[in-house]
Design a protein around this motif. Structure first.
Motif, mmCIF file in Angstrom:
data_model
loop_
_atom_site.group_PDB
_atom_site.id
_atom_site.type_symbol
_atom_site.label_atom_id
_atom_site.label_comp_id
_atom_site.label_asym_id
_atom_site.label_seq_id
_atom_site.Cartn_x
_atom_site.Cartn_y
_atom_site.Cartn_z
ATOM 1 N N ASN A 26 0.828 -1.204 0.000
ATOM 2 C CA ASN A 26 0.000 0.000 0.000
ATOM 3 C C ASN A 26 0.863 1.254 0.000
ATOM 4 O O ASN A 26 2.064 1.213 0.309
ATOM 5 C CB ASN A 26 -0.897 0.013 1.243
ATOM 6 N N ALA A 27 0.264 2.365 -0.339
ATOM 7 C CA ALA A 27 0.954 3.649 -0.249
ATOM 8 C C ALA A 27 1.454 3.849 1.177
ATOM 9 O O ALA A 27 0.739 3.586 2.145
ATOM 10 C CB ALA A 27 0.011 4.775 -0.645
ATOM 11 N N GLY A 28 2.698 4.292 1.297
ATOM 12 C CA GLY A 28 3.274 4.545 2.616
ATOM 13 C C GLY A 28 3.949 3.359 3.260
ATOM 14 O O GLY A 28 4.587 3.503 4.306
ATOM 15 N N ASP A 29 3.835 2.168 2.674
ATOM 16 C CA ASP A 29 4.500 0.991 3.241
ATOM 17 C C ASP A 29 6.010 1.103 3.055
ATOM 18 O O ASP A 29 6.495 1.419 1.967
ATOM 19 C CB ASP A 29 4.018 -0.293 2.567
ATOM 20 N N ARG A 30 6.732 0.840 4.107
ATOM 21 C CA ARG A 30 8.198 0.718 4.038
ATOM 22 C C ARG A 30 8.509 -0.702 4.525
ATOM 23 O O ARG A 30 8.520 -0.957 5.732
ATOM 24 C CB ARG A 30 8.891 1.770 4.905
ATOM 25 N N ILE A 31 8.716 -1.590 3.590
ATOM 26 C CA ILE A 31 8.775 -3.023 3.879
ATOM 27 C C ILE A 31 10.213 -3.516 3.863
ATOM 28 O O ILE A 31 10.935 -3.328 2.882
ATOM 29 C CB ILE A 31 7.945 -3.821 2.856
ATOM 30 N N GLY A 32 10.628 -4.141 4.956
ATOM 31 C CA GLY A 32 11.916 -4.807 5.015
ATOM 32 C C GLY A 32 11.769 -6.263 4.623
ATOM 33 O O GLY A 32 10.903 -6.969 5.134
ATOM 34 N N LEU A 33 12.611 -6.701 3.703
ATOM 35 C CA LEU A 33 12.568 -8.076 3.194
ATOM 36 C C LEU A 33 13.766 -8.825 3.760
ATOM 37 O O LEU A 33 14.922 -8.454 3.500
ATOM 38 C CB LEU A 33 12.603 -8.043 1.666
ATOM 39 N N VAL A 34 13.501 -9.870 4.548
ATOM 40 C CA VAL A 34 14.563 -10.548 5.287
ATOM 41 C C VAL A 34 14.560 -12.037 4.962
ATOM 42 O O VAL A 34 13.508 -12.688 4.974
ATOM 43 C CB VAL A 34 14.380 -10.347 6.809
ATOM 44 N N ALA A 35 15.742 -12.565 4.658
ATOM 45 C CA ALA A 35 15.936 -14.004 4.454
ATOM 46 C C ALA A 35 17.423 -14.248 4.398
ATOM 47 O O ALA A 35 18.228 -13.329 4.224
ATOM 48 C CB ALA A 35 15.259 -14.488 3.161
ATOM 49 N N ALA A 36 17.812 -15.517 4.523
ATOM 50 C CA ALA A 36 19.223 -15.875 4.396
ATOM 51 C C ALA A 36 19.684 -15.667 2.961
ATOM 52 O O ALA A 36 18.874 -15.524 2.038
ATOM 53 C CB ALA A 36 19.438 -17.327 4.826
ATOM 54 N N ASN A 37 21.007 -15.647 2.768
ATOM 55 C CA ASN A 37 21.554 -15.536 1.420
ATOM 56 C C ASN A 37 20.996 -16.639 0.523
ATOM 57 O O ASN A 37 20.896 -17.803 0.931
ATOM 58 C CB ASN A 37 23.083 -15.665 1.452
ATOM 59 N N GLY A 38 20.629 -16.265 -0.700
ATOM 60 C CA GLY A 38 20.179 -17.259 -1.660
ATOM 61 C C GLY A 38 18.782 -17.784 -1.417
ATOM 62 O O GLY A 38 18.402 -18.820 -1.965
ATOM 63 N N ARG A 39 17.976 -17.076 -0.618
ATOM 64 C CA ARG A 39 16.647 -17.573 -0.268
ATOM 65 C C ARG A 39 15.524 -16.801 -0.965
ATOM 66 O O ARG A 39 14.383 -16.895 -0.573
ATOM 67 C CB ARG A 39 16.436 -17.533 1.247
ATOM 68 N N GLY A 40 15.854 -15.992 -1.998
ATOM 69 C CA GLY A 40 14.793 -15.463 -2.843
ATOM 70 C C GLY A 40 14.487 -13.997 -2.743
ATOM 71 O O GLY A 40 13.550 -13.518 -3.396
ATOM 72 N N LYS A 41 15.247 -13.228 -1.951
ATOM 73 C CA LYS A 41 14.937 -11.801 -1.805
ATOM 74 C C LYS A 41 15.086 -11.069 -3.144
ATOM 75 O O LYS A 41 14.180 -10.358 -3.582
ATOM 76 C CB LYS A 41 15.835 -11.163 -0.751
ATOM 77 N N SER A 42 16.242 -11.224 -3.778
ATOM 78 C CA SER A 42 16.475 -10.554 -5.069
ATOM 79 C C SER A 42 15.503 -11.069 -6.124
ATOM 80 O O SER A 42 15.018 -10.297 -6.957
ATOM 81 C CB SER A 42 17.920 -10.774 -5.532
ATOM 82 N N THR A 43 15.202 -12.363 -6.068
ATOM 83 C CA THR A 43 14.256 -12.947 -7.021
ATOM 84 C C THR A 43 12.875 -12.323 -6.871
ATOM 85 O O THR A 43 12.223 -11.970 -7.861
ATOM 86 C CB THR A 43 14.173 -14.476 -6.805
ATOM 87 N N LEU A 44 12.421 -12.161 -5.631
ATOM 88 C CA LEU A 44 11.104 -11.554 -5.407
ATOM 89 C C LEU A 44 11.088 -10.112 -5.909
ATOM 90 O O LEU A 44 10.107 -9.686 -6.549
ATOM 91 C CB LEU A 44 10.753 -11.597 -3.919
ATOM 92 N N LEU A 45 12.143 -9.352 -5.664
ATOM 93 C CA LEU A 45 12.182 -7.975 -6.143
ATOM 94 C C LEU A 45 12.127 -7.926 -7.669
ATOM 95 O O LEU A 45 11.456 -7.065 -8.249
ATOM 96 C CB LEU A 45 13.443 -7.273 -5.629
ATOM 97 N N ARG A 46 12.817 -8.857 -8.332
ATOM 98 C CA ARG A 46 12.771 -8.878 -9.798
ATOM 99 C C ARG A 46 11.367 -9.226 -10.288
ATOM 100 O O ARG A 46 10.911 -8.694 -11.306
ATOM 101 C CB ARG A 46 13.785 -9.894 -10.335
ATOM 102 N N CYS A 47 10.696 -10.121 -9.587
ATOM 103 C CA CYS A 47 9.322 -10.461 -9.969
ATOM 104 C C CYS A 47 8.412 -9.234 -9.830
ATOM 105 O O CYS A 47 7.584 -8.954 -10.711
ATOM 106 C CB CYS A 47 8.793 -11.608 -9.104
ATOM 107 N N ILE A 48 8.564 -8.499 -8.731
ATOM 108 C CA ILE A 48 7.741 -7.305 -8.523
ATOM 109 C C ILE A 48 8.045 -6.258 -9.595
ATOM 110 O O ILE A 48 7.139 -5.594 -10.116
ATOM 111 C CB ILE A 48 7.978 -6.732 -7.117
ATOM 112 N N ALA A 49 9.333 -6.128 -9.954
ATOM 113 C CA ALA A 49 9.729 -5.140 -10.958
ATOM 114 C C ALA A 49 9.279 -5.529 -12.357
ATOM 115 O O ALA A 49 9.219 -4.686 -13.257
ATOM 116 C CB ALA A 49 11.240 -4.958 -10.940
ATOM 117 N N GLY A 50 8.975 -6.823 -12.560
ATOM 118 C CA GLY A 50 8.536 -7.288 -13.870
ATOM 119 C C GLY A 50 9.658 -7.786 -14.754
ATOM 120 O O GLY A 50 9.435 -8.122 -15.919
ATOM 121 N N SER A 51 10.883 -7.867 -14.219
ATOM 122 C CA SER A 51 12.007 -8.355 -15.016
ATOM 123 C C SER A 51 12.166 -9.864 -14.938
ATOM 124 O O SER A 51 13.022 -10.438 -15.615
ATOM 125 C CB SER A 51 13.310 -7.678 -14.560
#
Length: 508
Positions: A26-51
C-alpha cells in the motif's frame, strides 16, 4: 491505496525459494525483506519489478505504476560513463533536454560532490557507485522503490544519509528494502516480511520487533507440534493395547476401536507441522590458537599513507593486547584499510620492518578483506582448501559442505559463487588457519543476518583477539570492547561508539 497485490506467488530454483506468498503493498508501506543468502529476496524484487516471471501465482500492479529498482550489481555497460550522465540516461530520451535539472537536484539531495559528477563510475568507489544507482531511480520519480542491499559498500555516514533521504521521501511513497543491515532496517521500515519456502511471515513492525514476534510464533509452533506428536504417540499406544486385547478376546468391537484410534493418530500426525527451521546458508566456525603474549602489537606514531604517498593519519602510541576486540572507525578514505594492510604485512613479513609497528613473534594471523581478494576467481573452492591446508579430499569436501557449498559448487570457479558463498568460504579459510589474531576488514559485507550473528557468537565464544573494520552498527555494538576513530589525521580512542553514531545521525 493499494499499488501491488501478490497472490500465491512461488518460485523454485533447484529448491523452493518461496511459495504461496501473499502480500499487499500500500501507499506509505516501508517493507523490510529478510531471508538468508540465496533464499529469494532478489528474485522476489525482480518479480515485482517485472524483469522476471514467477513460477506460480500472480502480481497485480495498479494502472500507471512506475517502479524504480536498484539491483545489487552495477550494470557493466554503465561503468565507462560519467556519474551525472549515468543518472541523466535514466530519464526517457524525450525528457532529458527539458528535465536535465532533475539530475542536479537529486545529486544535491544525495550530497554528491561536484568533483565526482563528471568522473566515470569505474573510477569511483563501490559506495559512490551505489549512490549513482540510487540517483538513477530517484531522478525518474518512480511510484515504488525496490532497493536490493542498498547499504553495501557505504560507510556509516552515507548509510545514515541514506536513512535520512528515505525517511524524507513523501510519506505515501512505498519502499521495499532487501537488507542484512539490522540497524538500517529498524531506521527505515514499518513492516517486515520474513521470506520462507513455506508460510512466509509478515509483521507491521520494523525488523527488531518483528524478529521478536517471529520468535514467539516459531516457539509456539514448536510447542504445538511437540504436543500433537505426543498426543498421536499416546493414541498409537492405546491402539496397540486395545489391539492385543481385541485379538486375544476375539472382540470385533475392540478391533474397530483400535482402527479408530489409529486413524485419529494418523490425522493428528498429518496435521502436525514442525516449526520452521531456517535452512542454514552454511555454518561459520572459528578457532583460536591462543598466545602467551599480553601485548600483540605496539604502534609508535606509525604513519599511514595513501598509495601515492599522501599522509592520511598517524597512530600515536597504541597497543593491541590479548583479548582486545578493537573496532576501527572512520569514513571511507580515512585510511582504515591502509592500516589493516600495514598490520597484515608486518605480521606476515616480520623481516620487512615497518616504522612504528612492532609485532610479537607468536602471532598467527587470520585475515579477511572486504573484497575477498585472497580468493582467486578462476580457482575452485576444493582446490583452494586442499592446496592451502593438509586436510585431504574427503575432509575438504565435508568442510566445504558444512560451509554451505554443495559438492557441485565445490568444483565450480570461485568467480561463479555468490557474495555470501564467497564470504563463508573465506570464513572457513580463517578457521583452518588456526589464528590467534584476526584482522577483519568489513567481514559482514556479504553475510546475511544469520551469518553475522554466527560470526559474532564465534568471536565472543573464543575470546578472539581482533582488529576489525565495520560500518554495521549492530555488529560493532556486539563485538567491540575497544574503539579507535580516525579523526583529523590522528587515531583516537573512544569510550564507546554511541556518541559517534549519534553525532553522525545529527549531522546527517
Amino acid at each position: 491505496m493499494t499499488l501491488i497485490t501478490i497472490r500465491n506467488l512461488g518460485v523454485t530454483l533447484n529448491a523452493p525459494l518461496f511459495s504461496r506468498l501473499n502480500l499487499v503493498v500500500n501507499a506509505g508501506d516501508r517493507i523490510g525483506l529478510v531471508a538468508a543468502n540465496g533464499r529469494g529476496k532478489s528474485t522476489l524484487l525482480r518479480c515485482i519489478a517485472g524483469s522476471m516471471e514467477p513460477g506460480e501465482g500472480e502480481i497485480t500492479r495498479s494502472r500507471g505504476l512506475t517502479i524504480g529498482h536498484v539491483e545489487q550489481d552495477v550494470p557493466s555497460a554503465l561503468m565507462d560513463r560519467p556519474f551525472d550522465t549515468v543518472v541523466l540516461e535514466a530519464l526517457p530520451v524525450e525528457r532529458r533536454a527539458s528535465e536535465s535539472w532533475r539530475v542536479g537536484f537529486v545529486l544535491e539531495s544525495l550530497e554528491v560532490p561536484e568533483a565526482l559528477r563528471r568522473r566515470p563510475l569505474k573510477q569511483l568507489s563501490g559506495g559512490w557507485q551505489r549512490i549513482a544507482m540510487l540517483a538513477r531511480v530517484a531522478v525518474t520519480e518512480a511510484n515504488l522503490l525496490l532497493l536490493d542491499e542498498p547499504t553495501n559498500h557505504l560507510d556509516l555516514a552515507r548509510i545514515v544519509r541514506l536513512e535520512n533521504w528515505l525517511n524524507a521521501l513523501p510519506r505515501d511513497m512505498p519502499v521495499i528494502i532487501s537488507s542484512h543491515d539490522r540497524a538500517f532496517l529498524d531506521a527505515t521500515t514499518n513492516r517486515t516480511v520474513f521470506l520462507r519456502p513455506e508460510q512466509s511471515q509478515m509483521f507491521s513492525l520494523p525488523y527488531t520487533r518483528a524478529r521478536a514476534a517471529l520468535g514467539e510464533i516459531d516457539a509456539s509452533d514448536q510447542r504445538r507440534y511437540q504436543r500433537d506428536a505426543k498426543a498421536a504417540q499416546q493414541l498409537r499406544q492405546q491402539a496397540a493395547r486395545l489391539n492385543n486385547i481385541g485379538v486375544n478376546s476375539g472382540s470385533d468391537l475392540l478391533l474397530q476401536k483400535t482402527r479408530q484410534l489409529k486413524s485419529r493418530a494418523e490425522r493428528l500426525e498429518d496435521a502436525a507441522k514442525p516449526a520452521h527451521l531456517e535452512r542454514s546458508a552454511g555454518t561459520i566456525k572459528l578457532a583460536n590458537r591462543g598466545t602467551h603474549a599480553k601485548v600483540l602489537i605496539a604502534l609508535d606514531d606509525a604513519a599511514v599513507a595513501a598509495p601515492h604517498g599522501r599522509l592520511l593519519f598517524k597512530t600515536g602510541k597504541q597497543f593491541v593486547c590479548k583479548g582486545d576486540r578493537i573496532v576501527l572507525l572512520g569514513p571511507n578514505g580515512a585510511g582504515k584499510s591502509r592500516l589493516v594492510a600495514m598490520l597484515r604485512q608486518a605480521i606476515e613479513n616480520p623481516e620487512a620492518v615497518q616504522a612504528g609497528i612492532k609485532v610479537t613473534q607468536s602471532l598467527a594471523l587470520g585475515y579477511c578483506g572486504q573484497d575477498l581478494a585472497d580468493l582467486a576467481d578462476a580457482d575452485t573452492p576444493m582446490h583452494t582448501i586442499v592446496s592451502r591446508f593438509d586436510v585431504g579430499d574427503q575432509r575438504a569436501r565435508a568442510l566445504l559442505a558444512g560451509a554451505g557449498l554443495s559438492v557441485a559448487m565445490q568444483g565450480h570457479p570461485i568467480g561463479r559463487l555468490s557474495g555470501g558463498q564467497k564470504a563463508r568460504l573465506g570464513m572457513l579459510l580463517l578457521r583452518l588457519a588456526q589464528p590467534n589474531f584476526y584482522l577483519l576488514d568489513e567481514p559482514t559485507n556479504h553475510l546475511d543476518i544469520e551469518g553475522q550473528e554466527a560470526l559474532e557468537d564465534e568471536l565472543l565464544e573464543h575470546q578472539a583477539s581482533c582488529l576489525l573494520v565495520s560500518h554495521d552498527r549492530n555488529f560493532v555494538r556486539a563485538i567491540g570492547n575497544r574503539f579507535w576513530l580516525i579523526e583529523k589525521r590522528q587515531l583516537v580512542e573512544l569510550e564507546g561508539p554511541e556518541h559517534l553514531f549519534a553525532s553522525i545521525g545529527a549531522a546527517g
